[in-house]
Scaffold this active site. Sequence first.
Site, PDB file in Angstrom:
ATOM      1  N   ASP A  12       2.969  -5.545  12.091  1.00  0.00           N
ATOM      2  CA  ASP A  12       2.521  -5.998  10.803  1.00  0.00           C
ATOM      3  C   ASP A  12       3.152  -7.450  10.632  1.00  0.00           C
ATOM      4  O   ASP A  12       3.549  -7.949   9.284  1.00  0.00           O
ATOM      5  CB  ASP A  12       2.798  -5.566   9.477  1.00  0.00           C
ATOM      6  CG  ASP A  12       1.790  -5.674   8.227  1.00  0.00           C
ATOM      7  OD1 ASP A  12       0.820  -6.344   8.497  1.00  0.00           O
ATOM      8  OD2 ASP A  12       2.059  -5.319   7.100  1.00  0.00           O
TER       9      ASP A  12
ATOM     10  N   GLY B 152       0.744  -1.161  -0.093  1.00  0.00           N
ATOM     11  CA  GLY B 152      -0.001  -0.035  -0.072  1.00  0.00           C
ATOM     12  C   GLY B 152       1.004   1.315  -0.062  1.00  0.00           C
ATOM     13  O   GLY B 152       0.508   2.464  -0.414  1.00  0.00           O
TER      14      GLY B 152
ATOM     15  N   LYS C 294      13.220  -0.309  -1.825  1.00  0.00           N
ATOM     16  CA  LYS C 294      11.904  -0.285  -1.825  1.00  0.00           C
ATOM     17  C   LYS C 294      11.771   1.490  -1.848  1.00  0.00           C
ATOM     18  O   LYS C 294      12.347   2.153  -1.393  1.00  0.00           O
ATOM     19  CB  LYS C 294      11.486  -0.397  -0.382  1.00  0.00           C
ATOM     20  CG  LYS C 294       9.963  -0.035   0.230  1.00  0.00           C
ATOM     21  CD  LYS C 294       9.722  -0.254   1.626  1.00  0.00           C
ATOM     22  CE  LYS C 294       9.606  -1.827   1.832  1.00  0.00           C
ATOM     23  NZ  LYS C 294       9.239  -2.100   3.388  1.00  0.00           N
TER      24      LYS C 294
END
Length: 296
Positions: free
Chosen positions: A133, A19, A38
């Site tokens: 997470d 996301g 990333k």
Amino acid sequence: MIGQHLGKYEILEEVGQGGMSVVYRGVHAGLSRDVAVKVLHPHLAGRKDYRARFHREAQAVARLSHANIPKIYDFSDDDEELAYLVTEYVPGPTLREFVEGTPVEMPEIGAAITACLAGALQHAHDHGVIHRDVKPENVIIAPDGVLKLTDFGIAHLEDAQGLTATGTLLGSPAHMSPEHIEGKPLDPRADVFALGTVLYWLVTTDLPFVAPNPQALFRAILDGEFTPAVRERPAVGDELSAIIDRSMARDPGDRYASCADLGAALLALLDTSALGDDETAEDLVSAWFMDPDRVE
């Protein structure tokens, strides 16, 4: 992005996205070293709050040094157009991909995998980082069978303030702790809960909380009702099932106080059932990922 350069890094291929960012395999030309790059989505990079959160990730991971956490090599400057983070590249499947193809037949293997992840999380907690997470998709299996806990993108530094967008619930619903869903302040016991859901999935092949939509899933987690692992699969045994139950207790005060405590409970079980002389959980896990049939 393919074929372009970000600073010293040439982008070779896309390997995943989420996301907030896209992850590429790149190469450091001067060192001829593969890296994971990333890159924050461009529409987010222009927002100060998301860019700040992204740089917090770099700072958080840079403080960690553990065999089960990828190394961080570099990150973008504030004045660069794109925000990016450069880490160790791990060319392997995720834990979910591997286990879906090769289910865990012996519950002790699931316990050993979880013990390794508990060690990585405890290291992060010792440095003030809560992952928030933890899920099978965020664990990569390296070619030598070593686990790598990835994606601290929504990690919460215990001393950080104001980096979560108002009204935004970050995390993966099936693995969220009740206090996470309720928007309460989180401490390491939220990761203990998430790790308990991963262990449950490893040893039963099912998630503890399942519902047709996120709202119903959140309600199931908040109610704290799930089928004990030993009833879902008797081979799990009462002792391991009790460890899972305590990890996923509705009240954080009823859980293990830390990932270290959870890991210690799992290692005590493994010492009596699975580990040979001088063998560690890491040894067992690496060997299993390299040759599951032989190890089981």
